[in-house]
Design a protein around this motif. Structure first.
Motif, PDB file in Angstrom:
ATOM      1  N   MET A  90      25.640 -23.430  -1.139  1.00  0.00           N
ATOM      2  CA  MET A  90      26.026 -22.235  -1.889  1.00  0.00           C
ATOM      3  C   MET A  90      26.418 -22.691  -3.289  1.00  0.00           C
ATOM      4  O   MET A  90      27.189 -23.633  -3.448  1.00  0.00           O
ATOM      5  CB  MET A  90      27.229 -21.534  -1.253  1.00  0.00           C
ATOM      6  N   LEU A  91      25.837 -22.023  -4.298  1.00  0.00           N
ATOM      7  CA  LEU A  91      26.150 -22.331  -5.695  1.00  0.00           C
ATOM      8  C   LEU A  91      26.410 -21.038  -6.453  1.00  0.00           C
ATOM      9  O   LEU A  91      25.842 -19.996  -6.125  1.00  0.00           O
ATOM     10  CB  LEU A  91      24.981 -23.052  -6.371  1.00  0.00           C
ATOM     11  N   ALA A  92      27.225 -21.124  -7.488  1.00  0.00           N
ATOM     12  CA  ALA A  92      27.482 -19.979  -8.353  1.00  0.00           C
ATOM     13  C   ALA A  92      26.216 -19.634  -9.136  1.00  0.00           C
ATOM     14  O   ALA A  92      25.426 -20.510  -9.493  1.00  0.00           O
ATOM     15  CB  ALA A  92      28.622 -20.294  -9.320  1.00  0.00           C
ATOM     16  N   ARG A  93      26.003 -18.350  -9.390  1.00  0.00           N
ATOM     17  CA  ARG A  93      24.818 -17.882 -10.128  1.00  0.00           C
ATOM     18  C   ARG A  93      24.700 -18.594 -11.474  1.00  0.00           C
ATOM     19  O   ARG A  93      23.620 -19.029 -11.863  1.00  0.00           O
ATOM     20  CB  ARG A  93      24.899 -16.373 -10.352  1.00  0.00           C
ATOM     21  N   LYS A  94      25.806 -18.729 -12.177  1.00  0.00           N
ATOM     22  CA  LYS A  94      25.794 -19.354 -13.502  1.00  0.00           C
ATOM     23  C   LYS A  94      25.259 -20.784 -13.431  1.00  0.00           C
ATOM     24  O   LYS A  94      24.481 -21.212 -14.284  1.00  0.00           O
ATOM     25  CB  LYS A  94      27.214 -19.337 -14.067  1.00  0.00           C
ATOM     26  N   LEU A  95      25.640 -21.520 -12.399  1.00  0.00           N
ATOM     27  CA  LEU A  95      25.196 -22.898 -12.234  1.00  0.00           C
ATOM     28  C   LEU A  95      23.703 -22.963 -11.911  1.00  0.00           C
ATOM     29  O   LEU A  95      22.986 -23.817 -12.442  1.00  0.00           O
ATOM     30  CB  LEU A  95      26.009 -23.564 -11.125  1.00  0.00           C
ATOM     31  N   VAL A  96      23.221 -22.061 -11.064  1.00  0.00           N
ATOM     32  CA  VAL A  96      21.796 -22.035 -10.720  1.00  0.00           C
ATOM     33  C   VAL A  96      20.970 -21.664 -11.945  1.00  0.00           C
ATOM     34  O   VAL A  96      19.948 -22.297 -12.239  1.00  0.00           O
ATOM     35  CB  VAL A  96      21.522 -21.052  -9.558  1.00  0.00           C
ATOM     36  N   GLU A  97      21.381 -20.644 -12.690  1.00  0.00           N
ATOM     37  CA  GLU A  97      20.634 -20.227 -13.880  1.00  0.00           C
ATOM     38  C   GLU A  97      20.580 -21.348 -14.914  1.00  0.00           C
ATOM     39  O   GLU A  97      19.559 -21.555 -15.562  1.00  0.00           O
ATOM     40  CB  GLU A  97      21.258 -18.977 -14.486  1.00  0.00           C
ATOM     41  N   LYS A  98      21.668 -22.093 -15.052  1.00  0.00           N
ATOM     42  CA  LYS A  98      21.734 -23.175 -16.028  1.00  0.00           C
ATOM     43  C   LYS A  98      20.800 -24.326 -15.647  1.00  0.00           C
ATOM     44  O   LYS A  98      20.188 -24.942 -16.519  1.00  0.00           O
ATOM     45  CB  LYS A  98      23.175 -23.685 -16.107  1.00  0.00           C
ATOM     46  N   ASN A  99      20.672 -24.620 -14.356  1.00  0.00           N
ATOM     47  CA  ASN A  99      19.934 -25.797 -13.900  1.00  0.00           C
ATOM     48  C   ASN A  99      18.512 -25.511 -13.440  1.00  0.00           C
ATOM     49  O   ASN A  99      17.823 -26.417 -12.976  1.00  0.00           O
ATOM     50  CB  ASN A  99      20.710 -26.488 -12.778  1.00  0.00           C
ATOM     51  N   THR A 100      18.041 -24.268 -13.573  1.00  0.00           N
ATOM     52  CA  THR A 100      16.687 -23.928 -13.145  1.00  0.00           C
ATOM     53  C   THR A 100      15.665 -24.395 -14.171  1.00  0.00           C
ATOM     54  O   THR A 100      15.800 -24.141 -15.358  1.00  0.00           O
ATOM     55  CB  THR A 100      16.551 -22.406 -12.951  1.00  0.00           C
ATOM     56  N   ARG A 101      14.625 -25.075 -13.683  1.00  0.00           N
ATOM     57  CA  ARG A 101      13.497 -25.479 -14.530  1.00  0.00           C
ATOM     58  C   ARG A 101      12.321 -24.534 -14.356  1.00  0.00           C
ATOM     59  O   ARG A 101      11.600 -24.270 -15.307  1.00  0.00           O
ATOM     60  CB  ARG A 101      13.049 -26.887 -14.166  1.00  0.00           C
TER      61      ARG A 101
END
Length: 65
Positions: free
Chosen positions: A45-56
Motif C-alpha cells: 500500500m502506497l500513498a497516491r502522491k508517492l505513486v504519482e511521483k514515482n511512475t514512469r
C-alpha cells in the motif's frame, strides 16, 4: 489534476522491487494505492502522491468490449 489510474492498469515505477521487477498491477485506487508486484506477487500500500511521483509509465488494461 490527478493522473487517471484505474484498477487493472500496469504501472512501471522508477525503482525496482528486490525481486527484480519494476512493474506493478493496480489493485485499489484512492488516497492510497494497493499494488501487486508482477514478479513475485508481493502486495504493498502506497500513498497516491508517492505513486504519482514515482511512475514512469502506465499501461492501460485492455478493454473487453
Amino acid at each position: 489534476m490527478p493522473i487517471p489510474y484505474e484498477v487493472g492498469d500496469i504501472v512501471r515505477l522508477k525503482k525496482q522491487h528486490p525481486c527484480g521487477s519494476s512493474e506493478w498491477e493496480v489493485l485499489r485506487v484512492g488516497a492510497d494505492f494497493r499494488l501487486k508486484c508482477l514478479g513475485c506477487g508481493h502486495q504493498i500500500m502506497l500513498a497516491r502522491k508517492l505513486v504519482e511521483k514515482n511512475t514512469r509509465e502506465i499501461k492501460k488494461k485492455p478493454n473487453d468490449n
